[in-house]
Design a protein around this motif. Structure first.
Motif, mmCIF file in Angstrom:
data_model
loop_
_atom_site.group_PDB
_atom_site.id
_atom_site.type_symbol
_atom_site.label_atom_id
_atom_site.label_comp_id
_atom_site.label_asym_id
_atom_site.label_seq_id
_atom_site.Cartn_x
_atom_site.Cartn_y
_atom_site.Cartn_z
ATOM 1 N N LYS A 127 7.739 72.930 59.049
ATOM 2 C CA LYS A 127 7.936 72.545 60.940
ATOM 3 C C LYS A 127 7.427 73.203 61.477
ATOM 4 O O LYS A 127 7.162 72.554 62.613
ATOM 5 C CB LYS A 127 9.491 71.553 60.726
ATOM 6 N N ASP A 128 8.884 74.539 61.858
ATOM 7 C CA ASP A 128 9.143 75.529 62.507
ATOM 8 C C ASP A 128 7.617 75.941 62.884
ATOM 9 O O ASP A 128 7.634 76.727 64.468
ATOM 10 C CB ASP A 128 10.574 75.905 61.854
ATOM 11 N N PHE A 129 7.036 76.049 61.983
ATOM 12 C CA PHE A 129 6.031 77.480 61.910
ATOM 13 C C PHE A 129 4.492 76.474 62.255
ATOM 14 O O PHE A 129 3.210 77.059 62.504
ATOM 15 C CB PHE A 129 6.117 78.063 60.907
ATOM 16 N N ARG A 130 4.269 75.037 62.145
ATOM 17 C CA ARG A 130 3.396 74.483 62.143
ATOM 18 C C ARG A 130 2.797 74.872 61.223
ATOM 19 O O ARG A 130 0.409 75.019 61.825
ATOM 20 C CB ARG A 130 3.001 74.408 63.635
ATOM 21 N N VAL A 131 2.847 74.796 59.633
ATOM 22 C CA VAL A 131 2.172 74.966 58.981
ATOM 23 C C VAL A 131 1.395 73.875 58.284
ATOM 24 O O VAL A 131 2.694 72.747 57.871
ATOM 25 C CB VAL A 131 3.014 76.083 57.726
ATOM 26 N N ASP A 132 0.497 73.402 57.594
ATOM 27 C CA ASP A 132 0.408 72.128 56.783
ATOM 28 C C ASP A 132 1.165 72.434 55.160
ATOM 29 O O ASP A 132 -0.027 73.271 54.952
ATOM 30 C CB ASP A 132 -1.240 71.375 57.193
#
Length: 318
Positions: free
Chosen positions: A58-63
């Motif tokens: 969520k914090d690093f915008r990773v799928d």
């Protein structure tokens, strides 16, 4: 005619600008795809790691995609890795089952230019981008030092671990600290299988034997909370009180410290392990240099900080 040409050029410029912005936005919004193949998800330790991974994504915008085999076997993990390989993620984060068969499978990812990060369990022979987890020898040293601080030179301490390179390192570190402090180690076992379904019963038998031979035992260092908790239980059943240390920081173990049943223990940071693995994976996708070993640290849990630790676990596991 000239006005129409100017209008056409203006319209073309606006459309081109919109297309460029749209294409750039799509590029910026594209999340790196990272698959996390854990060893298991059937106990709290792995649930804490998963919580750290989920927050990191969520914090690093990773799928991010998290999975684990139903049973802790190399065959099941290899099947899972075969499926992941077909998906061709940007990065694979894996906690490998200790098996020679796993290594060539992970090398297949590297050959396809998929970066491999190891979490929780290191494997020196794997061509990995990094290992994220605990320095297990250091954890053992801290456990041994903590135990020694609660005893006197010459006191007897038993060491109990499982058949795992990781847990052997912890026992090795604990032994070094205890011997340096003048503590006697009359009993040491690392023969319990890591996937033994009758683990608690095996621990009971080991402890019964140790206590029978060494009734003056003063403490027990274990390589994991999942051994420490049954050790405490059998000691309570026999009316004995002595320090026992684990390694994982799960709620049941921390509660024993918070209640005063145990004076203290050492704990890995599985949440940080999961979170840091996401951060490292993102850096890899950007071509940034990362450390070869990313240490998630070891905490000393005592009565002073046990409640804080429990509150944190309740928050991340809700």
């Amino acid at each position: 005619m000239l006005k129409r040409s100017k209008l056409f050029l203006l319209t073309l410029t606006i459309i081109s600008a919109i297309l460029i912005v749209f294409s750039y936005k799509q590029f910026v919004d594209k999340k790196p795809k990272v698959v996390f193949v854990l060893r298991a998800l059937d106990n709290q330790y792995w649930e804490i790691i998963r919580a750290g991974v989920e927050q990191g994504c969520k914090d690093f915008r990773v799928d991010g995609k998290i999975m684990a085999p139903d049973n802790d076997t190399a065959a099941e993990q290899i099947k899972m890795l075969d499926n992941v390989l077909e998906e061709h993620p940007d990065v694979l984060v894996v906690s490998p089952v200790i098996s020679a068969d796993i290594i060539p499978k992970l090398e297949e990812f590297v050959k396809k230019n998929i970066s491999v990060l190891l979490i929780d369990t290191d494997e020196p022979s794997v061509n990995k981008a990094a290992y994220i987890g605990t320095n297990n020898v250091e954890l053992g040293r801290k456990a041994g030092a903590l135990m020694a601080s609660m005893l006197h030179p010459g006191d007897k301490v038993a060491l109990i671990g499982r058949e795992s390179p990781v847990e052997r390192e912890r026992i090795k570190g604990a032994k070094a600290s205890l011997e340096a402090a003048g503590i006697n180690i009359p009993a040491e076992t690392i023969e319990i299988a890591i996937d033994d379904k009758q683990q608690d019963q095996k621990v009971n038998k080991v402890m019964e034997t140790i206590l029978k031979i060494h009734p003056d035992l003063k403490g027990v260092v274990t390589s994991t909370d999942y051994l420490a908790i049954p050790v405490v239980k059998i000691l309570q059943e026999q009316g004995l009180t002595m320090p026992v240390t684990g390694a994982d920081g799960i709620s049941k173990m921390v509660e024993l410290v918070e209640k005063g049943t145990l004076a203290g223990t050492v704990a890995q940071n599985p949440y940080d392990m999961g979170y840091l693995s996401v951060e490292a994976a993102l850096k890899v996708t950007k071509g940034e240099t990362i450390k070869r070993n990313i240490d998630s640290g070891v905490d000393i849990v005592t009565k002073d900080n046990a409640k804080e630790k429990l509150d944190f676990l309740k928050k991340v596991l809700k």
